[in-house]
Motif scaffolding. Sequence first.
Motif, PDB file in Angstrom:
ATOM      1  N   ASP A  76       0.889  -1.292  -0.048  1.00 16.19           N
ATOM      2  CA  ASP A  76      -0.238   0.122  -0.026  1.00 16.19           C
ATOM      3  C   ASP A  76       0.781   1.258   0.025  1.00 16.19           C
ATOM      4  O   ASP A  76       0.511   2.269  -0.628  1.00 16.19           O
ATOM      5  N   ASP A  77       1.837   1.156   0.775  1.00 18.41           N
ATOM      6  CA  ASP A  77       2.849   2.380   0.892  1.00 18.41           C
ATOM      7  C   ASP A  77       3.537   2.693  -0.448  1.00 18.41           C
ATOM      8  O   ASP A  77       3.616   3.878  -0.646  1.00 18.41           O
ATOM      9  N   ASN A  78       4.246   1.624  -1.098  1.00 19.07           N
ATOM     10  CA  ASN A  78       5.243   1.969  -2.197  1.00 19.07           C
ATOM     11  C   ASN A  78       4.187   2.073  -3.364  1.00 19.07           C
ATOM     12  O   ASN A  78       4.821   2.516  -4.462  1.00 19.07           O
ATOM     13  N   PHE A  79       3.217   1.490  -3.681  1.00 17.40           N
ATOM     14  CA  PHE A  79       2.065   1.571  -4.730  1.00 17.40           C
ATOM     15  C   PHE A  79       2.316   3.081  -5.432  1.00 17.40           C
ATOM     16  O   PHE A  79       2.532   3.385  -6.376  1.00 17.40           O
ATOM     17  N   GLY A  80       1.720   3.936  -4.391  1.00 15.80           N
ATOM     18  CA  GLY A  80       1.720   5.284  -4.684  1.00 15.80           C
ATOM     19  C   GLY A  80       2.652   6.411  -4.250  1.00 15.80           C
ATOM     20  O   GLY A  80       2.680   7.523  -4.430  1.00 15.80           O
ATOM     21  N   GLU A  81       4.000   5.942  -3.730  1.00 14.62           N
ATOM     22  CA  GLU A  81       4.746   6.652  -3.254  1.00 14.62           C
ATOM     23  C   GLU A  81       5.536   7.704  -4.383  1.00 14.62           C
ATOM     24  O   GLU A  81       5.693   8.726  -4.002  1.00 14.62           O
ATOM     25  N   ARG A  82       5.592   7.212  -5.434  1.00 13.57           N
ATOM     26  CA  ARG A  82       6.026   7.997  -6.727  1.00 13.57           C
ATOM     27  C   ARG A  82       5.042   8.496  -7.766  1.00 13.57           C
ATOM     28  O   ARG A  82       5.571   8.716  -8.767  1.00 13.57           O
ATOM     29  N   TYR A  83       4.000   8.363  -7.295  1.00  7.06           N
ATOM     30  CA  TYR A  83       2.589   8.645  -8.254  1.00  7.06           C
ATOM     31  C   TYR A  83       2.886   9.980  -8.804  1.00  7.06           C
ATOM     32  O   TYR A  83       2.772  10.864  -7.674  1.00  7.06           O
ATOM     33  N   PRO A  84       2.893  10.390  -9.972  1.00  8.87           N
ATOM     34  CA  PRO A  84       3.171  11.651 -10.361  1.00  8.87           C
ATOM     35  C   PRO A  84       2.002  12.691 -10.155  1.00  8.87           C
ATOM     36  O   PRO A  84       2.087  13.820 -10.196  1.00  8.87           O
ATOM     37  N   GLY A  85       0.694  12.216 -10.209  1.00 10.23           N
ATOM     38  CA  GLY A  85      -0.364  12.958  -9.803  1.00 10.23           C
ATOM     39  C   GLY A  85      -1.483  12.803 -10.671  1.00 10.23           C
ATOM     40  O   GLY A  85      -1.416  12.518 -12.011  1.00 10.23           O
ATOM     41  N   ASP A  86      -2.579  13.100 -10.332  1.00  4.42           N
ATOM     42  CA  ASP A  86      -4.003  12.747 -11.028  1.00  4.42           C
ATOM     43  C   ASP A  86      -3.995  13.623 -12.475  1.00  4.42           C
ATOM     44  O   ASP A  86      -4.655  13.105 -13.297  1.00  4.42           O
ATOM     45  N   ASP A  87      -3.521  14.787 -12.540  1.00  2.00           N
ATOM     46  CA  ASP A  87      -3.578  15.636 -13.473  1.00  2.00           C
ATOM     47  C   ASP A  87      -2.589  15.040 -14.844  1.00  2.00           C
ATOM     48  O   ASP A  87      -2.845  15.487 -15.870  1.00  2.00           O
ATOM     49  N   ILE A  88      -1.727  14.164 -14.429  1.00  2.00           N
ATOM     50  CA  ILE A  88      -0.667  13.579 -15.530  1.00  2.00           C
ATOM     51  C   ILE A  88      -0.822  12.165 -15.570  1.00  2.00           C
ATOM     52  O   ILE A  88       0.279  11.765 -16.398  1.00  2.00           O
ATOM     53  N   VAL A  89      -2.003  11.645 -15.243  1.00  2.00           N
ATOM     54  CA  VAL A  89      -1.767  10.154 -15.168  1.00  2.00           C
ATOM     55  C   VAL A  89      -3.160   9.641 -15.569  1.00  2.00           C
ATOM     56  O   VAL A  89      -4.232  10.115 -14.676  1.00  2.00           O
ATOM     57  N   ASP A  90      -3.546   9.028 -16.374  1.00  2.00           N
ATOM     58  CA  ASP A  90      -4.865   8.221 -16.892  1.00  2.00           C
ATOM     59  C   ASP A  90      -5.052   6.997 -16.292  1.00  2.00           C
ATOM     60  O   ASP A  90      -6.420   6.808 -15.983  1.00  2.00           O
ATOM     61  N   MET A  91      -4.056   6.337 -16.024  1.00  2.00           N
ATOM     62  CA  MET A  91      -4.411   4.821 -15.660  1.00  2.00           C
ATOM     63  C   MET A  91      -3.376   4.183 -15.019  1.00  2.00           C
ATOM     64  O   MET A  91      -2.096   4.867 -15.077  1.00  2.00           O
ATOM     65  N   VAL A  92      -3.510   3.195 -14.038  1.00  2.00           N
ATOM     66  CA  VAL A  92      -2.472   2.686 -13.184  1.00  2.00           C
ATOM     67  C   VAL A  92      -2.615   1.137 -13.544  1.00  2.00           C
ATOM     68  O   VAL A  92      -3.424   0.470 -13.863  1.00  2.00           O
ATOM     69  N   GLY A  93      -1.365   0.571 -13.394  1.00  2.00           N
ATOM     70  CA  GLY A  93      -1.239  -0.973 -13.636  1.00  2.00           C
ATOM     71  C   GLY A  93      -0.072  -1.518 -12.851  1.00  2.00           C
ATOM     72  O   GLY A  93       0.510  -0.880 -12.412  1.00  2.00           O
ATOM     73  N   ILE A  94       0.041  -2.805 -13.310  1.00  2.00           N
ATOM     74  CA  ILE A  94       1.357  -3.433 -12.552  1.00  2.00           C
ATOM     75  C   ILE A  94       2.096  -4.291 -13.559  1.00  2.00           C
ATOM     76  O   ILE A  94       1.064  -4.954 -14.572  1.00  2.00           O
ATOM     77  N   ASP A  95       3.128  -4.424 -13.514  1.00  2.00           N
ATOM     78  CA  ASP A  95       3.925  -5.586 -14.317  1.00  2.00           C
ATOM     79  C   ASP A  95       4.165  -6.639 -13.530  1.00  2.00           C
ATOM     80  O   ASP A  95       4.840  -6.395 -12.455  1.00  2.00           O
ATOM     81  N   PHE A  96       3.802  -8.003 -13.951  1.00  2.00           N
ATOM     82  CA  PHE A  96       4.068  -8.989 -12.883  1.00  2.00           C
ATOM     83  C   PHE A  96       3.998 -10.358 -13.490  1.00  2.00           C
ATOM     84  O   PHE A  96       3.271 -10.697 -14.303  1.00  2.00           O
ATOM     85  N   TYR A  97       5.269 -10.995 -13.655  1.00  2.00           N
ATOM     86  CA  TYR A  97       5.811 -12.231 -14.266  1.00  2.00           C
ATOM     87  C   TYR A  97       5.826 -13.259 -13.043  1.00  2.00           C
ATOM     88  O   TYR A  97       6.234 -13.040 -12.017  1.00  2.00           O
ATOM     89  N   GLN A  98       5.552 -14.493 -13.546  1.00  2.00           N
ATOM     90  CA  GLN A  98       5.538 -15.664 -12.747  1.00  2.00           C
ATOM     91  C   GLN A  98       7.130 -16.237 -12.869  1.00  2.00           C
ATOM     92  O   GLN A  98       7.616 -16.569 -13.937  1.00  2.00           O
ATOM     93  N   PHE A  99       7.514 -16.313 -11.516  1.00  2.00           N
ATOM     94  CA  PHE A  99       8.715 -17.085 -11.383  1.00  2.00           C
ATOM     95  C   PHE A  99       8.610 -18.374 -10.384  1.00  2.00           C
ATOM     96  O   PHE A  99       9.491 -19.262 -10.344  1.00  2.00           O
ATOM     97  N   GLY A 100       7.531 -18.451  -9.641  1.00  2.00           N
ATOM     98  CA  GLY A 100       7.340 -19.268  -8.646  1.00  2.00           C
ATOM     99  C   GLY A 100       6.218 -20.388  -9.261  1.00  2.00           C
ATOM    100  O   GLY A 100       6.184 -20.570 -10.372  1.00  2.00           O
ATOM    101  N   THR A 101       5.642 -20.971  -8.317  1.00  2.00           N
ATOM    102  CA  THR A 101       4.450 -22.013  -8.647  1.00  2.00           C
ATOM    103  C   THR A 101       3.249 -21.237  -9.082  1.00  2.00           C
ATOM    104  O   THR A 101       3.282 -20.169  -9.032  1.00  2.00           O
ATOM    105  N   ASN A 102       2.260 -21.885  -9.934  1.00  2.00           N
ATOM    106  CA  ASN A 102       1.160 -21.652 -10.275  1.00  2.00           C
ATOM    107  C   ASN A 102       0.321 -21.003  -9.275  1.00  2.00           C
ATOM    108  O   ASN A 102      -0.361 -19.816  -9.220  1.00  2.00           O
ATOM    109  N   GLU A 103       0.487 -21.729  -8.162  1.00  2.00           N
ATOM    110  CA  GLU A 103      -0.621 -21.413  -6.765  1.00  2.00           C
ATOM    111  C   GLU A 103       0.187 -19.803  -6.469  1.00  2.00           C
ATOM    112  O   GLU A 103      -0.735 -18.979  -5.997  1.00  2.00           O
ATOM    113  N   ASP A 104       1.133 -19.754  -6.318  1.00  2.00           N
ATOM    114  CA  ASP A 104       1.943 -18.528  -5.775  1.00  2.00           C
ATOM    115  C   ASP A 104       1.444 -17.363  -6.590  1.00  2.00           C
ATOM    116  O   ASP A 104       1.256 -16.383  -6.330  1.00  2.00           O
TER     117      ASP A 104
END
Length: 357
Positions: free
Chosen positions: A233-261
Amino acid sequence: MTKIATMIAFTSCCGQPVQTPAESLIERLDRHVNQKEILFGHQDTYLYGHSWKADKDATEFVRSDIHDVCGRYPALYGMDLGGIELDSPVNIDDNDFNHMRTSAISHHRRGGIISFSWHMRNPLTGGDTWDNKSTEVVESILPGGEKHEMFMGWLCKAADYLDSFRTDDGKRIPIIFRPWHEHTRDWFWWGQNLCTTEQYVALWKVTYDYMSGERGLDNLVWSYSPDAGGLTDDNFGERYPGDDIVDMVGIDFYQFGTNEDYVERLRHCLSLTEAFAKEHGRLMAVTEAGCEGVKYEKWWTEVLYPAIKDFPVSYVLLWRNACNEDMQHHFYAPYPGHESAEDFKAFASNEQMSFIE
């Protein structure tokens, strides 16, 4: 409520609302979310696949590993600007920039959406994007820095290119622009431990002010996408530039462990993304994802889909299928004959997943 709900509508002489290309795309993505549809995306999908590459003289781009498997194209087509800053004819993945434009315009005609990231060279050292030995790079390209003028020239080259994506009648084509991504880690020179929060936000602002302000690129939808590893929760928006210059938010996430994980962790990170997106009235997406080599034959219906199906995700972008002989393991989507191809067909037939013809 997303940004589109509070957007200012301008009025033409005929009394009809006039939207910029970016606003039109935001509205479309918002509509897909409201209909509980998730757009499927694939990086470089028309330029090469697992065992082929578009001809160097190609003018038509109709082949895609995704289309070869399920008979439809990804709704979202991802590409990268890396190399444009050096006037290179090809980008970091050896894709011809003219081919990229031509295939993207064709994709737009089919009803598809375009997205660009930018693995920019290190402007201070001359190294690549992953040259992360210096903590002075971002400082050097901000106003007053020794490389600021050069950096602004690089932005100019990118702006020229993005401005050239036009319809037959000369209108700009909307593009999701995702600069300075995965900044919560430190493998890129703009990463978490390589610049201060203030410097990172200033970098975003300089980029936005030039592209959308000075150059007037009203076709760019600006996307903020941290890496999901170690996300809180803390670091997601720590460097968020601001609502006036961002239209959408997302995440980059690749699998390195198990399917369940992967399912558990992706759902957790999407819950953080959803809370942030709702708080700020932004759209949300899985801006990069995948499992290199797709090692489980039912990965699509038993791993990816269960992880994303319950969230208001506008799109999910799978990374590229490398065609190099020495990188045959480096693919993130199925191709004909792959063990997950049949499962992908079932995934693609799910009414919640959106493709184009």
